[in-house]
Design a protein around this motif. Structure first.
Motif, PDB file in Angstrom:
ATOM      1  N   UNK A 181      46.796  44.299  26.767  1.00  0.00           N
ATOM      2  CA  UNK A 181      46.159  44.665  25.506  1.00  0.00           C
ATOM      3  C   UNK A 181      44.880  45.474  25.723  1.00  0.00           C
ATOM      4  N   UNK A 182      44.636  45.842  26.967  1.00  0.00           N
ATOM      5  CA  UNK A 182      43.496  46.673  27.343  1.00  0.00           C
ATOM      6  C   UNK A 182      42.173  46.077  26.867  1.00  0.00           C
ATOM      7  N   UNK A 183      42.070  44.769  27.030  1.00  0.00           N
ATOM      8  CA  UNK A 183      40.838  44.063  26.711  1.00  0.00           C
ATOM      9  C   UNK A 183      39.999  43.904  27.973  1.00  0.00           C
ATOM     10  N   UNK A 184      38.720  43.695  27.799  1.00  0.00           N
ATOM     11  CA  UNK A 184      37.811  43.574  28.927  1.00  0.00           C
ATOM     12  C   UNK A 184      37.873  42.161  29.512  1.00  0.00           C
ATOM     13  N   UNK A 185      38.423  41.990  30.721  1.00  0.00           N
ATOM     14  CA  UNK A 185      38.585  40.644  31.292  1.00  0.00           C
ATOM     15  C   UNK A 185      37.278  39.860  31.355  1.00  0.00           C
TER      16      UNK A 185
END
Length: 430
Positions: free
Chosen positions: A374-378
């Protein structure tokens, strides 16, 4: 003795004093009928010239709409009144005379009423809706308290977004980026790992540029989260909860439902269990109904939800949506990873989705994979991921939108009437 309108039935035959506002009046040469409200309810005050004298009668006749007064009189039973009682007025004192009250008994346009929302709330219709809203809130606390849930308050300012940032309000938190919460869910999952069964009740914000009758920019959510609860357990809690609040409104808000003209026979059918259909079954049904434009992988819109709901006299669960349609945290179906263990609860009578819920991913590796997809910031979700690192368990939860639920139960068409001061796409006043 001072009392309130709602307590009038306890003082039949007694002389009492009530602080009230004049909602409306009508009069003849010898008798005046005062429609009084005090915030707790509405009652008719009858004032007879021959019993009170010329001075008091003329004072009553000259009263203006929304003037504040003290009225003293005897409470009587009145079977013609929806409330069941009226007051024989013996005396009145004007506290403040209202002049040029803008909302008259005539019809007004929606925009005018919204500009005067601070005054429109005084009307008997809005009073009824707010009382039903209050009863739903009261019953919510009763239900979750008796079921052993703990109330937890998640933050409103957050550093990350449960469902991406495209529909969130951005702000600066000193030197950092922050967002107004669109859901307390992620924090409630942390609370569930500490307290077992928890629920929150608070404001949420969606920067969605929608003008439909179902949408608000700011609205209130009830969000339970439950450790060791799997998908079916979650649905059972939802249907028990919704049944409970509907039956509580029927029990405690009959006068308000009558004032709104609500068909209560439809509400009387709302008892658990609720019907359940899968997303695949929903698509098949819609194709049979002539909705040829929708294909697998498309989200269901308001017309689709309404068509499905019309086939049931209870709320209906639509389950197992495609993974691609839902947020990153939802648990995939072990038998078909193209769908997730989620459900939307669709209200009858065209009111749309009132609950969204799911079993949550409890496997750390899968969650980290979904965050990446989901191309979220880990790093922003490090704390959330850690819930799966230290004693992870299956867990589930849901969110109920209060205003849509109030609209459905009270039978009003637009959610703007179900919150005291609605925030809409082009409205931040009053």
């Amino acid at each position: 003795m001072k009392t309130s309108i709602t307590q009038a039935g306890s003082h039949v035959g007694e002389e009492v004093t009530i602080g009230a506002w004049l909602a409306n009046k009508r009069s003849s040469g010898k008798i005046a009928f005062l429609q009084l409200r005090d915030g707790t309810g509405f009652i008719q005050g009858v004032i007879v010239k021959s019993e009170v004298g010329e001075d008091i009668f003329q004072k009553a006749k000259s009263l203006t709409q929304e003037s504040s007064i003290y009225v003293t009189g005897v409470i009587k039973e009145d079977t013609r009144s929806p409330f069941g009682y009226e007051m024989d007025v013996k005396d009145l004192t004007v506290i403040h005379e209202s002049t040029d009250y803008p909302i008259t008994p005539k019809e007004h346009g929606t925009e005018f009423l919204m500009d005067h929302r601070h005054l429109w709330l005084r009307s008997n219709r809005q009073h009824a809706v707010m009382k039903i809203r209050n009863e739903i809130i009261r019953a919510t606390y009763e239900f979750f308290n008796q079921e052993g849930f703990v109330k937890v308050d998640p933050p409103i300012l957050t550093g990350s977004a449960p469902e991406g940032t495209s529909e969130l309000f951005h702000t600066k938190y000193f030197e950092e980026d922050a967002y107004l919460s669109q859901s307390g869910q992620l924090y409630m999952e942390a609370a569930a790992m500490a307290l077992g069964k928890v629920f929150s009740f608070g404001p949420t914000f969606r920067a969605e540029k929608s003008k439909t009758r179902r949408h608000l920019i700011e609205f209130w959510m009830i969000e339970p989260e439950m450790a060791f609860y799997e998908f079916d357990d979650n649905l059972e809690v939802q249907e028990q909860y919704v049944s409970f609040i509907v039956q509580s409104v029927l029990k405690n808000c009959q006068l308000e439902l009558t004032r709104l003209g609500r068909d209560t026979s439809a509400l009387e059918k709302i008892t658990a269990p609720f019907p359940r259909i899968t997303y695949d079954e929903a698509l098949k049904f819609l194709h049979e109904k002539g909705f040829d434009d929708i294909k697998w992988g498309d989200d269901l819109g308001a017309p689709h939800e309404t068509a499905i709901a019309e086939s049931y006299d209870k709320p209906v669960f639509i389950t197992h949506y495609p993974t691609s349609l839902k947020p990153f945290y939802m648990q995939p179906d072990a038998d078909n990873e193209d769908v997730v263990l989620c459900a939307d609860l669709i209200a009858p009578e065209g009111y749309g989705e009132i609950i969204g819920g799911s079993e949550r991913i409890h496997n750390l590796e899968l969650l980290e994979q979904r965050i990446k997809e989901h191309q979220l910031e880990p790093e922003a979700y490090k704390w959330y991921s850690e819930l799966r690192k230290y004693g992870s368990v299956p867990h589930s939860g849901f969110g109920l939108g209060l205003e849509r639920t109030v609209a459905w139960i009270s039978g009003v068409e637009h959610v703007r009437e179900t919150i005291p001061f609605p925030r809409l796409l082009n409205r931040l006043y009053p």
